[in-house]
Structure formats: structure tokens, C-alpha cells
Scaffold this motif. Structure first.
Motif, PDB file in Angstrom:
ATOM      1  N   LYS A   1       0.829  -1.213   0.000  1.00 60.51           N
ATOM      2  CA  LYS A   1       0.000   0.000   0.000  1.00 60.51           C
ATOM      3  C   LYS A   1       0.862   1.261   0.000  1.00 60.51           C
ATOM      4  N   ILE A   2       1.956   1.223   0.760  1.00 61.52           N
ATOM      5  CA  ILE A   2       2.870   2.368   0.779  1.00 61.52           C
ATOM      6  C   ILE A   2       3.501   2.562  -0.595  1.00 61.52           C
ATOM      7  N   TYR A   3       3.885   1.461  -1.229  1.00 66.26           N
ATOM      8  CA  TYR A   3       4.490   1.524  -2.565  1.00 66.26           C
ATOM      9  C   TYR A   3       3.495   2.101  -3.575  1.00 66.26           C
ATOM     10  N   ASP A   4       2.237   1.668  -3.493  1.00 67.12           N
ATOM     11  CA  ASP A   4       1.203   2.190  -4.398  1.00 67.12           C
ATOM     12  C   ASP A   4       1.041   3.696  -4.219  1.00 67.12           C
ATOM     13  N   PHE A   5       1.061   4.150  -2.962  1.00 63.83           N
ATOM     14  CA  PHE A   5       0.941   5.580  -2.675  1.00 63.83           C
ATOM     15  C   PHE A   5       2.112   6.336  -3.303  1.00 63.83           C
TER      16      PHE A   5
ATOM     17  N   ARG B   1       9.368  -5.166  16.378  1.00 61.37           N
ATOM     18  CA  ARG B   1       9.771  -6.491  15.946  1.00 61.37           C
ATOM     19  C   ARG B   1       9.892  -7.405  17.150  1.00 61.37           C
ATOM     20  N   THR B   2       9.734  -8.704  16.898  1.00 67.72           N
ATOM     21  CA  THR B   2       9.898  -9.720  17.923  1.00 67.72           C
ATOM     22  C   THR B   2      10.997 -10.669  17.500  1.00 67.72           C
ATOM     23  N   GLN B   3      11.959 -10.892  18.404  1.00 66.71           N
ATOM     24  CA  GLN B   3      13.073 -11.776  18.080  1.00 66.71           C
ATOM     25  C   GLN B   3      12.575 -13.160  17.673  1.00 66.71           C
ATOM     26  N   GLY B   4      13.029 -13.625  16.539  1.00 67.28           N
ATOM     27  CA  GLY B   4      12.666 -14.961  16.086  1.00 67.28           C
ATOM     28  C   GLY B   4      11.504 -14.999  15.120  1.00 67.28           C
ATOM     29  N   TYR B   5      10.919 -13.832  14.810  1.00 67.83           N
ATOM     30  CA  TYR B   5       9.766 -13.813  13.910  1.00 67.83           C
ATOM     31  C   TYR B   5       9.935 -12.724  12.863  1.00 67.83           C
ATOM     32  N   ARG B   6       9.424 -12.988  11.666  1.00 63.65           N
ATOM     33  CA  ARG B   6       9.495 -11.992  10.597  1.00 63.65           C
ATOM     34  C   ARG B   6       8.352 -10.988  10.674  1.00 63.65           C
ATOM     35  N   GLU B   7       7.274 -11.323  11.380  1.00 63.52           N
ATOM     36  CA  GLU B   7       6.175 -10.389  11.497  1.00 63.52           C
ATOM     37  C   GLU B   7       6.607  -9.112  12.210  1.00 63.52           C
ATOM     38  N   VAL B   8       6.088  -7.985  11.762  1.00 67.29           N
ATOM     39  CA  VAL B   8       6.260  -6.736  12.488  1.00 67.29           C
ATOM     40  C   VAL B   8       4.865  -6.241  12.864  1.00 67.29           C
ATOM     41  N   HIS B   9       4.790  -5.498  13.955  1.00 67.89           N
ATOM     42  CA  HIS B   9       3.504  -5.030  14.457  1.00 67.89           C
ATOM     43  C   HIS B   9       3.415  -3.514  14.363  1.00 67.89           C
ATOM     44  N   LEU B  10       2.322  -3.027  13.832  1.00 71.25           N
ATOM     45  CA  LEU B  10       2.081  -1.597  13.690  1.00 71.25           C
ATOM     46  C   LEU B  10       1.518  -1.060  15.000  1.00 71.25           C
ATOM     47  N   THR B  11       2.175  -0.043  15.559  1.00 78.87           N
ATOM     48  CA  THR B  11       1.736   0.531  16.828  1.00 78.87           C
ATOM     49  C   THR B  11       0.636   1.569  16.595  1.00 78.87           C
ATOM     50  N   GLY B  12       0.076   2.073  17.676  1.00 80.19           N
ATOM     51  CA  GLY B  12      -0.949   3.110  17.565  1.00 80.19           C
ATOM     52  C   GLY B  12      -0.407   4.356  16.890  1.00 80.19           C
ATOM     53  N   SER B  13       0.788   4.771  17.289  1.00 80.55           N
ATOM     54  CA  SER B  13       1.397   5.944  16.658  1.00 80.55           C
ATOM     55  C   SER B  13       1.744   5.643  15.206  1.00 80.55           C
TER      56      SER B  13
ATOM     57  N   LYS C   1      -0.042   3.700  13.166  1.00 83.36           N
ATOM     58  CA  LYS C   1      -1.284   3.837  12.381  1.00 83.36           C
ATOM     59  C   LYS C   1      -1.557   5.300  12.064  1.00 83.36           C
ATOM     60  N   SER C   2      -1.342   6.166  13.051  1.00 87.94           N
ATOM     61  CA  SER C   2      -1.550   7.606  12.828  1.00 87.94           C
ATOM     62  C   SER C   2      -0.577   8.140  11.785  1.00 87.94           C
ATOM     63  N   ALA C   3       0.682   7.662  11.859  1.00 89.42           N
ATOM     64  CA  ALA C   3       1.700   8.105  10.906  1.00 89.42           C
ATOM     65  C   ALA C   3       1.390   7.624   9.498  1.00 89.42           C
ATOM     66  N   MET C   4       0.901   6.387   9.365  1.00 92.61           N
ATOM     67  CA  MET C   4       0.576   5.859   8.040  1.00 92.61           C
ATOM     68  C   MET C   4      -0.543   6.671   7.384  1.00 92.61           C
ATOM     69  N   TYR C   5      -1.474   7.133   8.204  1.00 89.43           N
ATOM     70  CA  TYR C   5      -2.568   7.954   7.663  1.00 89.43           C
ATOM     71  C   TYR C   5      -2.063   9.347   7.298  1.00 89.43           C
ATOM     72  N   ARG C   6      -1.250   9.912   8.175  1.00 83.10           N
ATOM     73  CA  ARG C   6      -0.752  11.278   7.968  1.00 83.10           C
ATOM     74  C   ARG C   6       0.206  11.358   6.781  1.00 83.10           C
ATOM     75  N   LEU C   7       1.051  10.365   6.621  1.00 86.75           N
ATOM     76  CA  LEU C   7       2.095  10.432   5.609  1.00 86.75           C
ATOM     77  C   LEU C   7       1.717   9.780   4.287  1.00 86.75           C
ATOM     78  N   PHE C   8       0.936   8.695   4.357  1.00 86.48           N
ATOM     79  CA  PHE C   8       0.640   7.934   3.131  1.00 86.48           C
ATOM     80  C   PHE C   8      -0.856   7.803   2.852  1.00 86.48           C
TER      81      PHE C   8
ATOM     82  N   LEU D   1      -3.150   6.247   4.524  1.00 90.23           N
ATOM     83  CA  LEU D   1      -3.671   4.914   4.762  1.00 90.23           C
ATOM     84  C   LEU D   1      -4.506   4.911   6.037  1.00 90.23           C
ATOM     85  N   ASN D   2      -5.775   4.639   5.907  1.00 94.90           N
ATOM     86  CA  ASN D   2      -6.676   4.572   7.048  1.00 94.90           C
ATOM     87  C   ASN D   2      -6.678   3.135   7.569  1.00 94.90           C
ATOM     88  N   LEU D   3      -5.949   2.888   8.654  1.00 91.36           N
ATOM     89  CA  LEU D   3      -5.746   1.531   9.152  1.00 91.36           C
ATOM     90  C   LEU D   3      -6.435   1.301  10.485  1.00 91.36           C
ATOM     91  N   THR D   4      -7.439   2.089  10.812  1.00 87.55           N
ATOM     92  CA  THR D   4      -8.129   1.938  12.091  1.00 87.55           C
ATOM     93  C   THR D   4      -8.925   0.657  12.092  1.00 87.55           C
TER      94      THR D   4
END
Length: 236
Positions: free
Chosen positions: A135-139, A210-222, A224-231, A233-236
Motif C-alpha cells: 500500500k505504501i508503494y502504491d501511494f 519487531r519480535t526476536q525470532g519472527y518476521r512479522e512486524v507489528h504496527l503501533t498506535g502511533s 497507524k496515525s503516521a501511516m494515515y498522515r504520511l501515506f 492509509l486509514n488503518l483503524t
């Protein structure tokens, strides 16, 4: 850290076919695949940590790592008495991503086989992958931050990266920017030095964790706000 040289056959082999088969055989083991997938998070791991991830004995892990070293897929770094293993480079991460895409059965939806968290946001070596990254790439394409073919940032894009605080390497040893095919989304996300700079920024700002041992990353509350403000993306 002192890099250890990868062990190759004493007699060089110029046969492309044989070289390809050696790489393929080095990957052709579920335990070694587990080790390689763990190293896809871009960090260096000890043999003990990798044995836990692959659920195999430490002695067995040592043999697998030796095989991966000889195949040029991983490198070993020493720091004091400790040894750390990581992928041999971005090209190996790209090879693994492509292999993951090929391994997905074309008649089965990737969503039915891929964990939701992994599909949404994960690491692709040193940059962000998954639905969020696409989604960021598309933006960026829509806003002309990157060239149409994705191989370079435009002047507008460089200006925005500077405003964001994403530090670009003035003399990168690899592509400054490139489209990377996302194996779960089957679309492109941002790779190269620009992709790495963006992920580093996200981590520094605390927008993803990030969590040691996993490739998943987790989007924090801040985050989500940054993704909307900068790109946008409404991720609520």
C-alpha cells in the motif's frame, strides 16, 4: 566482527548447471529452510538460537550451517568467543522471497495458507514487506515519489524522504531503489536502499515493532496515525 570466509571446493567449477544444483541441494532440507527463513529478518543469529527455531539439536544445526556456508547462502561473523550467522546478502533474501512465491500453489489463494499477521506486515531482509508495504508503494507511485518502473526515487520523492527523516546512503553498494515482488500479495513493495531507509525510520520512530525470532512486524498506535498522515492509509 570478523567475517569468516565461505568454504568452497579447492578446484573451481565453471559449470553453471552444477553450481545451480549445489545451491538447490543446500536449500533442499526443511531444517535448513527454517534456518534461512529465520535469517530473513535481517539480523545475525547464533547457532543455538537457530537450533531452537528449527527445532533440531545443536550438533545437527552445526552441520546444516556448514552446508549453508559452503553453498554461499549464509556468512558467519565472530565477535569475541561468539559466532553469529546471517544471510550472505540481499540477493539471497531475494532468492528466498521468489522461492516462497513459486512455492505457493497457483490454484490456492495465498490468504488461505499464509498467517494473517505475516501477510499483513513482515520483514524482507532489511525492508518492509506484506500488505502494508504494498500500500505504501502504491501511494508512492501515485504521488510520483518513485519513477514509473520503480528503479529510482524522483526529486519529489527524495525531498519527501528528507522531510520524513529517512536517511539515504549517498553511495549505496546496491540499487538505491527497486521494486521487490511481494510473495504473498503478488505485487511490488519498496526495496533497495530506499526501502531499508524507510524501515529503519519506522523502527526508530516506534511506528513498528519487531519480535526476536519472527518476521512479522507489528504496527503501533502511533504507527497507524503516521501511516494515515504520511501515506493516506486509514488503518483503524
Amino acid at each position: 566482527m570478523t567475517p569468516l570466509k565461505t568454504v568452497y571446493d579447492s578446484e573451481p567449477d565453471n559449470s553453471l548447471e552444477k553450481s545451480m544444483s549445489l545451491v538447490a541441494s543446500a536449500i533442499a532440507d526443511t531444517s535448513r529452510v527454517s534456518i534461512l527463513c529465520a535469517l530473513m529478518d535481517g539480523r545475525a543469529w547464533t547457532a543455538t538460537e537457530l537450533s531452537v527455531v528449527a527445532d533440531i539439536a545443536a550438533s545437527t544445526t552445526s552441520g546444516h550451517l556448514t552446508r549453508l556456508l559452503s553453498g554461499g547462502l549464509v556468512i558467519c561473523l565472530t565477535q569475541g568467543r561468539h559466532r553469529y550467522y546471517s544471510l550472505a546478502g540481499h540477493h539471497i533474501a531475494g532468492l528466498l522471497e521468489n522461492l516462497m512465491g513459486v512455492s505457493m500453489h497457483p490454484l490456492i489463494s495465498p490468504q488461505s495458507r499464509t498467517p494473517v499477521s505475516l501477510r499483513y506486515a513482515r520483514t524482507c531482509y532489511d525492508h518492509l514487506a506484506g500488505e502494508l508495504a504494498v500500500k505504501i508503494y502504491d501511494f508512492m507511485q501515485q504521488e510520483k515519489w518513485i519513477e514509473a518502473d520503480g528503479t529510482a526515487l524522483t526529486p519529489v520523492g527524495k525531498t519527501h524522504f528528507e522531510k520524513l527523516g529517512a536517511v539515504l546512503n549517498s553511495r549505496p553498494r546496491r540499487k538505491s531503489c527497486c521494486p521487490c515482488l511481494d510473495w504473498s500479495e503478488r505485487r511490488f513493495h519498496l526495496g533497495g536502499d530506499a526501502g531499508s531507509a524507510l524501515m529503519t525510520l519506522f523502527l526508530q520512530k516506534g511506528w513498528i515493532t519487531r519480535t526476536q525470532g519472527y518476521r512479522e512486524v507489528h504496527l503501533t498506535g502511533s504507527g497507524k496515525s503516521a501511516m494515515y498522515r504520511l501515506f493516506g492509509l486509514n488503518l483503524t
